[in-house]
Design an enzyme around this catalytic site. Structure first.
Site, PDB file in Angstrom:
ATOM      1  N   LYS A  25     -40.306  -7.767  23.530  1.00 28.27           N
ATOM      2  CA  LYS A  25     -41.475  -7.394  24.222  1.00 28.27           C
ATOM      3  C   LYS A  25     -41.811  -7.820  25.558  1.00 28.27           C
ATOM      4  CE  LYS A  25     -45.258  -9.275  22.224  1.00 28.27           C
ATOM      5  NZ  LYS A  25     -46.141  -9.729  23.298  1.00 28.27           N
ATOM      6  N   ASP A 120     -57.962 -14.238  23.976  1.00 25.31           N
ATOM      7  CA  ASP A 120     -57.817 -13.395  22.744  1.00 25.31           C
ATOM      8  C   ASP A 120     -57.609 -14.370  21.638  1.00 25.31           C
ATOM      9  OD1 ASP A 120     -55.229 -14.677  22.801  1.00 25.31           O
ATOM     10  OD2 ASP A 120     -54.251 -12.742  23.250  1.00 25.31           O
TER      11      ASP A 120
HETATM   12  N1  EPU Z   1     -52.925 -20.635  31.696  1.00 26.86           N
HETATM   13  C1  EPU Z   1     -54.091 -21.279  32.236  1.00 26.86           C
HETATM   14  N2  EPU Z   1     -54.264 -20.568  33.617  1.00 26.86           N
HETATM   15  C2  EPU Z   1     -53.178 -19.390  34.258  1.00 26.86           C
HETATM   16  C3  EPU Z   1     -52.362 -19.013  33.313  1.00 26.86           C
HETATM   17  C4  EPU Z   1     -52.160 -19.732  32.086  1.00 26.86           C
HETATM   18  O1  EPU Z   1     -54.819 -21.886  32.032  1.00 26.86           O
HETATM   19  O2  EPU Z   1     -53.779 -19.060  35.253  1.00 26.86           O
HETATM   20  C5  EPU Z   1     -52.758 -21.291  30.289  1.00 26.86           C
HETATM   21  C6  EPU Z   1     -53.079 -20.445  29.099  1.00 26.86           C
HETATM   22  O3  EPU Z   1     -54.443 -20.289  28.763  1.00 26.86           O
HETATM   23  C7  EPU Z   1     -52.204 -20.958  28.231  1.00 26.86           C
HETATM   24  C8  EPU Z   1     -50.904 -21.538  28.815  1.00 26.86           C
HETATM   25  O4  EPU Z   1     -51.539 -21.787  30.138  1.00 26.86           O
HETATM   26  O5  EPU Z   1     -52.844 -21.941  27.394  1.00 26.86           O
HETATM   27  C9  EPU Z   1     -49.778 -20.883  28.872  1.00 26.86           C
HETATM   28  O6  EPU Z   1     -50.115 -19.365  29.367  1.00 26.86           O
HETATM   29  P1  EPU Z   1     -48.908 -18.562  30.020  1.00 26.86           P
HETATM   30  O7  EPU Z   1     -49.253 -18.098  31.195  1.00 26.86           O
HETATM   31  O8  EPU Z   1     -47.407 -19.432  29.923  1.00 26.86           O
HETATM   32  O9  EPU Z   1     -48.683 -17.515  28.926  1.00 26.86           O
HETATM   33  P2  EPU Z   1     -48.888 -15.869  29.065  1.00 26.86           P
HETATM   34  O10 EPU Z   1     -48.005 -15.435  30.172  1.00 26.86           O
HETATM   35  O11 EPU Z   1     -50.050 -15.659  28.918  1.00 26.86           O
HETATM   36  C10 EPU Z   1     -46.639 -15.383  27.554  1.00 26.86           C
HETATM   37  C11 EPU Z   1     -46.419 -14.374  26.449  1.00 26.86           C
HETATM   38  C12 EPU Z   1     -46.941 -15.079  25.243  1.00 26.86           C
HETATM   39  C13 EPU Z   1     -46.296 -16.425  24.975  1.00 26.86           C
HETATM   40  C14 EPU Z   1     -46.603 -17.344  26.338  1.00 26.86           C
HETATM   41  C15 EPU Z   1     -45.857 -18.601  26.262  1.00 26.86           C
HETATM   42  C16 EPU Z   1     -46.382 -12.239  27.095  1.00 26.86           C
HETATM   43  C17 EPU Z   1     -46.783 -10.995  27.467  1.00 26.86           C
HETATM   44  N3  EPU Z   1     -46.717 -13.193  26.540  1.00 26.86           N
HETATM   45  O12 EPU Z   1     -48.113 -15.689  27.706  1.00 26.86           O
HETATM   46  O13 EPU Z   1     -46.488 -14.315  24.149  1.00 26.86           O
HETATM   47  O14 EPU Z   1     -46.979 -17.139  23.922  1.00 26.86           O
HETATM   48  O15 EPU Z   1     -46.216 -16.679  27.534  1.00 26.86           O
HETATM   49  O16 EPU Z   1     -44.598 -18.680  25.931  1.00 26.86           O
HETATM   50  O17 EPU Z   1     -45.232 -12.403  27.945  1.00 26.86           O
HETATM   51  C18 EPU Z   1     -46.794 -13.282  21.943  1.00 26.86           C
HETATM   52  O18 EPU Z   1     -45.726 -12.547  22.531  1.00 26.86           O
HETATM   53  O19 EPU Z   1     -47.256 -13.040  20.834  1.00 26.86           O
HETATM   54  C19 EPU Z   1     -47.212 -14.029  22.945  1.00 26.86           C
HETATM   55  C20 EPU Z   1     -48.748 -14.543  22.857  1.00 26.86           C
END
Ligand code: EPU
Length: 438
Positions: A25, A120
């Protein structure tokens, strides 16, 4: 809740057999956004049939793409010469990942309005690193009436960007902006997840110049234009990991195909530590367990660390293990929110900040529980297999967002689960006898 938003799960199951996972996904969603970078027909293969992909397809349609899904998992995306530059609030609210159109649209159009996705059920999930990185590349970004408004009047240019944390989403957005920017962009402390490598492979196939994918330093030399490509998504390591934990928890024997076991090294090592026998193959693995699992400590970290998305399954395993386990969550501040649901099933869990101490019980006990996000939902269903009685997991639409054919796969592996109708919400005027489920 929709009519069949409940899953009934009969406890006492043993998962045994073979299952093949579809594409990831969290790769596919970004590969779909990457298709916006080139005019014409891009084909993404091995696409999972889940709600999040359908929502992302709608996001792309509203940006002017035509999107067709074929039965065998191909998604054909025909991107226009000039895609739209605004995503609507309702779709972004339903799919936080649609924020990943920000980078590609800014690169192609020079201006974009994306609804602010908000947080979320797993935590606050900021966007500061996306914004700071794009700023460095010449974008001006402001927040207006619930939208993120980004413009790059002079076009995007290369920059050196240091991420405070290896954010998956920020790395992807910056990558997709950098491939069409003028000059060289260096992303330091970049995320190293397999899904990042997948998107870099696709972008390279489209004509992008990228070095260092899979390492903490990614270098991108911008090119004037990209072309469409045919790309096959990597297998879903989180779905595969869910089966690994399910096999260990139910003292089962499951062979999982369609995924590189190298993506799951630590997760598979953990189920082995709990007592399972693990065999790996080039395209999958087998997990066998013939006794009660032993307690284990787990710490979530960015890849190659233990994936936060497998945390609910890890807590589920700890809940039925012999002894006390310490589980530490380092990525999302709200990931333990689902723990109260697992406690309804009789699990003994105490949380304090980033830590959960879990004292394992021989068996859990069926109860009505509620899925709060995709992974929590899947974790509750798997835990319910280890409970006495029939558990009703409500709000399973969350599980549909990430697990194709979950109920069918579970039944094929020897569990008994069925979708059931949710009771209607009470409304005025209310009937004199309460509604019962058929
Ligand atoms: N964060 C910040 N600032 C930013 C970006 C991120 O503070 O500008 C923080 C977030 O709040 C979080 C942490 O950094 O606490 C990690 O965030 P990250 O950006 O790595 O995650 P994401 O891109 O929002 C993706 C996956 C998640 C998965 C995470 C970590 C997708 C659509 N989602 O989220 O997947 O948990 O990476 O591996 O790719 C899921 O599939 O159920 C899911 C939540």
């Amino acid at each position: 809740m929709s009519a069949v938003d409940v899953m009934r799960v009969w406890g006492g199951a043993r998962l045994a057999g073979e299952v093949t996972v579809a594409g990831a996904k969290n790769s596919t969603l970004k590969l779909m956004a990457a298709a916006l970078l080139a005019e014409g027909k891009t084909i993404v293969q091995n696409v999972p049939q889940i709600t999040d992909i359908a929502i992302m397809a709608e996001v792309l349609r509203r940006l002017g793409c035509t999107v067709h899904a074929q039965d065998y998992g191909d998604l054909i995306i025909d991107a226009p010469g000039e895609p739209g530059a605004e995503t609507d609030y309702d779709l972004v609210r339903r799919l936080r990942a649609s924020i990943c159109v920000l980078g590609p649209l800014l690169a192609r159009r020079g201006h974009v309005r994306v609804a602010h996705p908000g947080g979320d059920a797993i935590g606050s999930r900021g966007l500061d690193m996306h914004v700071a990185g794009l700023n460095r590349m010449g974008a001006e970004i402001s927040a207006e009436h619930g939208f993120i408004v980004a413009t790059a009047p002079g076009g995007l240019h290369g920059a050196t960007i240091w991420l405070d944390f290896p954010s998956v989403g920020a790395t992807e957005n910056l990558l997709m902006a950098a491939v069409l920017a003028n000059g060289v962009t260096e992303i330091d402390n970049a995320a190293r997840e397999p899904e990042i490598v997948d998107i870099c492979t696709m972008l390279t196939g489209m004509g992008a110049h990228i070095a260092g994918a899979g390492s903490s330093k990614i270098e991108v030399e911008g090119v004037p234009a990209l072309h469409p490509v045919i790309h096959r998504t990597i297998g879903d390591r989180i779905v595969a990991g869910t089966w690994a934990f399910g096999a260990a928890m139910t003292r089962g024997d499951v062979t999982v195909g369609g995924v590189d076991p190298g993506y799951l090294e630590i997760a598979l090592d953990k189920v082995a530590t709990a007592g399972a026998t693990v065999e790996t193959y080039p395209d999958g693995f087998r997990v066998r367990m013939d006794r009660r699992p032993t307690a284990l400590d787990i710490v979530t970290l960015p890849f190659p660390g233990f994936a936060t998305d497998l945390l609910p399954m890890a807590i589920g395993l700890a809940s039925v293990s012999d002894g006390a386990s310490m589980i530490t969550e380092n990525i999302f501040d709200g990931r333990f929110m689902f723990v109260q649901e697992l406690v309804r099933l009789g699990a003994e869990i105490r949380t304090d900040g980033k830590h959960a101490v879990v004292r394992g019980r021989e068996r859990l006990s069926a109860a009505p529980v509620r899925a709060t996000d995709i992974r929590a939902g899947a974790g509750l269903v798997i835990a319910a297999l280890c409970a006495d009685g029939v558990t009703e997991v409500s709000h399973v639409h969350h599980v549909d967002r990430g697990y194709p054919n979950f109920a069918a796969d579970l039944n094929r592996l020897g569990a008994r689960v069925e979708r059931a109708e949710a009771l209607p919400e009470p409304t005025f005027p209310f009937p004199s006898t309460p509604p019962t489920r058929g």
